[in-house]
Motif scaffolding. Structure first.
Motif, PDB file in Angstrom:
ATOM      1  N   UNK A   6       0.844  -1.189   0.000  1.00 48.17           N
ATOM      2  CA  UNK A   6       0.000   0.000   0.000  1.00 48.17           C
ATOM      3  C   UNK A   6       0.887   1.248   0.000  1.00 48.17           C
ATOM      4  N   UNK A   7       0.570   2.165  -0.891  1.00 56.27           N
ATOM      5  CA  UNK A   7       1.305   3.423  -0.966  1.00 56.27           C
ATOM      6  C   UNK A   7       0.361   4.608  -0.771  1.00 56.27           C
ATOM      7  N   UNK A   8       0.791   5.594   0.007  1.00 53.80           N
ATOM      8  CA  UNK A   8       0.189   6.910  -0.099  1.00 53.80           C
ATOM      9  C   UNK A   8       0.841   7.590  -1.292  1.00 53.80           C
ATOM     10  N   UNK A   9       0.042   8.338  -2.063  1.00 58.17           N
ATOM     11  CA  UNK A   9       0.554   8.952  -3.289  1.00 58.17           C
ATOM     12  C   UNK A   9       0.151  10.424  -3.364  1.00 58.17           C
ATOM     13  N   UNK A  10       0.827  11.154  -4.224  1.00 57.82           N
ATOM     14  CA  UNK A  10       0.381  12.487  -4.579  1.00 57.82           C
ATOM     15  C   UNK A  10      -0.843  12.382  -5.468  1.00 57.82           C
ATOM     16  N   UNK A  11      -1.677  13.398  -5.471  1.00 62.35           N
ATOM     17  CA  UNK A  11      -2.978  13.255  -6.127  1.00 62.35           C
ATOM     18  C   UNK A  11      -2.900  13.139  -7.650  1.00 62.35           C
ATOM     19  N   UNK A  12      -1.735  13.388  -8.244  1.00 59.72           N
ATOM     20  CA  UNK A  12      -1.586  13.227  -9.697  1.00 59.72           C
ATOM     21  C   UNK A  12      -0.853  11.926 -10.065  1.00 59.72           C
ATOM     22  N   UNK A  13      -0.558  11.081  -9.084  1.00 64.31           N
ATOM     23  CA  UNK A  13       0.336   9.944  -9.329  1.00 64.31           C
ATOM     24  C   UNK A  13      -0.379   8.596  -9.435  1.00 64.31           C
ATOM     25  N   UNK A  14      -1.676   8.603  -9.489  1.00 63.17           N
ATOM     26  CA  UNK A  14      -2.450   7.356  -9.499  1.00 63.17           C
ATOM     27  C   UNK A  14      -2.014   6.415 -10.624  1.00 63.17           C
ATOM     28  N   UNK A  15      -1.996   6.892 -11.851  1.00 63.56           N
ATOM     29  CA  UNK A  15      -1.653   6.026 -12.979  1.00 63.56           C
ATOM     30  C   UNK A  15      -0.199   5.585 -12.921  1.00 63.56           C
ATOM     31  N   UNK A  16       0.689   6.523 -12.627  1.00 66.69           N
ATOM     32  CA  UNK A  16       2.120   6.190 -12.616  1.00 66.69           C
ATOM     33  C   UNK A  16       2.437   5.119 -11.581  1.00 66.69           C
ATOM     34  N   UNK A  17       1.890   5.259 -10.378  1.00 63.36           N
ATOM     35  CA  UNK A  17       2.175   4.287  -9.318  1.00 63.36           C
ATOM     36  C   UNK A  17       1.472   2.957  -9.616  1.00 63.36           C
ATOM     37  N   UNK A  18       0.269   3.006 -10.146  1.00 68.38           N
ATOM     38  CA  UNK A  18      -0.422   1.773 -10.534  1.00 68.38           C
ATOM     39  C   UNK A  18       0.381   1.018 -11.587  1.00 68.38           C
ATOM     40  N   UNK A  19       0.952   1.745 -12.532  1.00 66.51           N
ATOM     41  CA  UNK A  19       1.769   1.110 -13.570  1.00 66.51           C
ATOM     42  C   UNK A  19       3.033   0.484 -12.986  1.00 66.51           C
ATOM     43  N   UNK A  20       3.614   1.134 -11.978  1.00 62.93           N
ATOM     44  CA  UNK A  20       4.810   0.566 -11.335  1.00 62.93           C
ATOM     45  C   UNK A  20       4.471  -0.761 -10.659  1.00 62.93           C
ATOM     46  N   UNK A  21       3.353  -0.823  -9.958  1.00 60.75           N
ATOM     47  CA  UNK A  21       2.943  -2.077  -9.323  1.00 60.75           C
ATOM     48  C   UNK A  21       2.687  -3.157 -10.370  1.00 60.75           C
ATOM     49  N   UNK A  22       2.021  -2.796 -11.451  1.00 65.49           N
ATOM     50  CA  UNK A  22       1.737  -3.765 -12.510  1.00 65.49           C
ATOM     51  C   UNK A  22       3.028  -4.282 -13.139  1.00 65.49           C
ATOM     52  N   UNK A  23       3.996  -3.400 -13.313  1.00 66.52           N
ATOM     53  CA  UNK A  23       5.288  -3.779 -13.894  1.00 66.52           C
ATOM     54  C   UNK A  23       5.971  -4.864 -13.086  1.00 66.52           C
ATOM     55  N   UNK A  24       5.728  -4.869 -11.754  1.00 67.20           N
ATOM     56  CA  UNK A  24       6.365  -5.851 -10.880  1.00 67.20           C
ATOM     57  C   UNK A  24       5.407  -6.968 -10.470  1.00 67.20           C
ATOM     58  N   UNK A  25       4.431  -7.209 -11.307  1.00 77.23           N
ATOM     59  CA  UNK A  25       3.530  -8.376 -11.206  1.00 77.23           C
ATOM     60  C   UNK A  25       2.512  -8.305 -10.079  1.00 77.23           C
ATOM     61  N   UNK A  26       2.239  -7.122  -9.546  1.00 75.96           N
ATOM     62  CA  UNK A  26       1.163  -6.994  -8.572  1.00 75.96           C
ATOM     63  C   UNK A  26      -0.179  -7.025  -9.287  1.00 75.96           C
ATOM     64  N   UNK A  27      -1.154  -7.651  -8.647  1.00 77.78           N
ATOM     65  CA  UNK A  27      -2.500  -7.787  -9.203  1.00 77.78           C
ATOM     66  C   UNK A  27      -3.494  -7.047  -8.298  1.00 77.78           C
ATOM     67  N   UNK A  28      -4.744  -7.048  -8.706  1.00 76.60           N
ATOM     68  CA  UNK A  28      -5.821  -6.411  -7.929  1.00 76.60           C
ATOM     69  C   UNK A  28      -5.432  -4.989  -7.517  1.00 76.60           C
TER      70      UNK A  28
END
Length: 287
Positions: free
Chosen positions: A245-267
Motif C-alpha cells: 500500500x502506498x500513499x501517493x500524490x494526487x496526480x500519481x495514481x496512474x504512474x504508481x499503478x503502472x509501477x505495481x503492474x510492472x512488478x507483477x502486482x494484481x488487484x
C-alpha cells in the motif's frame, strides 16, 4: 488589566491570526487550541489572565511571523486513537494518511487476533506503525526510516502510547531487513518532485524535513520504483486482500499503478481521500 481590556486583546489577537490564515473560523479554532495548551484545560475562556494572553501573543509570533505549524507549537497531534508527539523537522502526520490507515484497519478488522507482520517503510513519526500495532495487538510491526531524528521520535511515541509489539530500525529502505518477510508493506514515501518544493507553504518549507517529502529522481516516483522492486523479495504468501500500500500524490495514481503492474502486482486499486483526490494505491503480489 480589566476584563474588558483582556477581551479586547483576545479579539485583536484573533483578528491578527485570521488575517494570516485567511479564515476567521480557523483562527478561532486555533486560538481555542492554543489557550487549552497554555492553560492545560478545556475551554479556558472564562478565566483569561494577562499572563495567558501574553503567552498566547508570544506563540502567535511563531505562528504568524515564523510560519511555525500549530502542531509543532503545541507539540502533539491526534492520530486515530492516539496523541502523538511531533517536533521539527520530522513530518507532521496528515489527515490523508490517517484516512488510509483507518481504511486499512477496517478492512482487516476480522483479522484482529491473527499474528500478522507489518512493515511501515519511511515511518517518520511512527504514526502508521503505531496505529497498526495498536489495532492488531497480536501482530508485529516494524517501522523503518533513514533519519535518526525521526526514529528517536517514533520510539518516544511508542513508549508514550505503551506499545511493545512495534520496533523501529534505521535502514536505507530494505538494507537492514535481510531475512525478514512481511504479510503487508505500507509506505508514505517522499513523493514530491524537486520543482514542487518551492511551491509549498512556508509552514512546510521552513520547518519540515525536505528529505521526507521530496524524491530527487524520477519526478517524485523514485521511491515507488525502489520500494516496489524490492518489496517482492520481502513479502510472504498471505490471504490479505492487498500486501503493498502506498500513499501517493494526487496526480500519481496512474504512474504508481503502472509501477505495481510492472512488478507483477494484481488487484491494483486506487482510493480517493475525503476531498475526492487520489491518495492511495494498493496491490497484491500472488506468491
Amino acid at each position: 488589566m480589566s476584563k474588558s481590556c483582556l477581551v479586547s486583546k483576545l479579539k485583536h489577537l484573533t483578528q491578527k491570526l485570521s488575517s494570516y490564515l485567511g479564515s476567521h473560523a480557523q483562527a478561532e479554532q486555533e486560538i481555542r487550541w492554543l489557550l487549552e495548551y497554555i492553560t492545560a484545560k478545556r475551554a479556558p475562556f472564562k478565566a483569561l489572565s494577562e499572563q495567558t494572553l501574553a503567552t498566547l501573543a508570544q506563540l502567535l509570533t511563531d505562528r504568524i511571523e515564523r510560519h511555525k505549524p500549530l502542531q509543532y507549537i503545541i507539540g502533539s497531534v491526534p492520530f486515530l486513537d492516539m496523541t502523538l508527539t511531533v517536533r521539527p523537522p520530522t513530518l507532521i502526520p496528515r489527515p490523508e494518511t490517517e484516512e488510509i490507515v483507518e481504511r486499512l484497519i477496517t478492512s482487516l478488522a476480522h483479522m484482529k487476533h491473527r499474528s500478522l507482520s507489518f512493515l511501515d517503510m519511511c515511518t517518520g513519526s511512527g504514526c502508521i506503525a503505531l496505529a497498526l500495532a495498536q489495532a492488531f495487538p497480536d501482530s508485529t510491526v516494524i517501522g523503518v526510516d533513514i533519519c535518526h531524528k525521526a526514529l528517536a521520535l517514533a520510539r518516544e511515541n511508542a513508549a508514550n502510547v505503551g506499545l511493545t509489539n512495534v520496533s523501529f530500525i534505521h535502514s536505507n529502505l530494505f538494507e537492514k531487513l535481510s531475512g525478514k518477510t512481511f504479510d503487508l508493506i505500507i509506505s508514505n514515501p517522499p513523493y514530491l518532485a524537486p520543482q514542487e518544493w518551492s511551491d509549498l507553504d512556508q509552514g512546510v518549507t521552513n520547518w519540515e524535513d525536505k528529505q521526507a517529502l521530496v524524491a530527487q529522481k524520477n519526478d517524485g516516483l523514485f521511491f515507488y520504483h525502489a520500494i516496489t522492486e524490492q518489496a517482492v523479495h520481502f513479502l510472504k504468501s498471505s490471504d490479505l486482500p492487498c500486501n503493498l500500500i502506498f500513499e501517493i500524490g494526487h496526480t500519481q495514481k496512474k504512474a504508481v499503478s503502472d509501477i505495481l503492474a510492472l512488478h507483477s502486482f494484481k488487484d491494483i486499486t486506487a482510493h480517493n481521500d475525503l476531498s475526492n483526490k487520489s491518495r492511495c494505491v494498493s496491490g497484491r503480489l500472488l506468491l
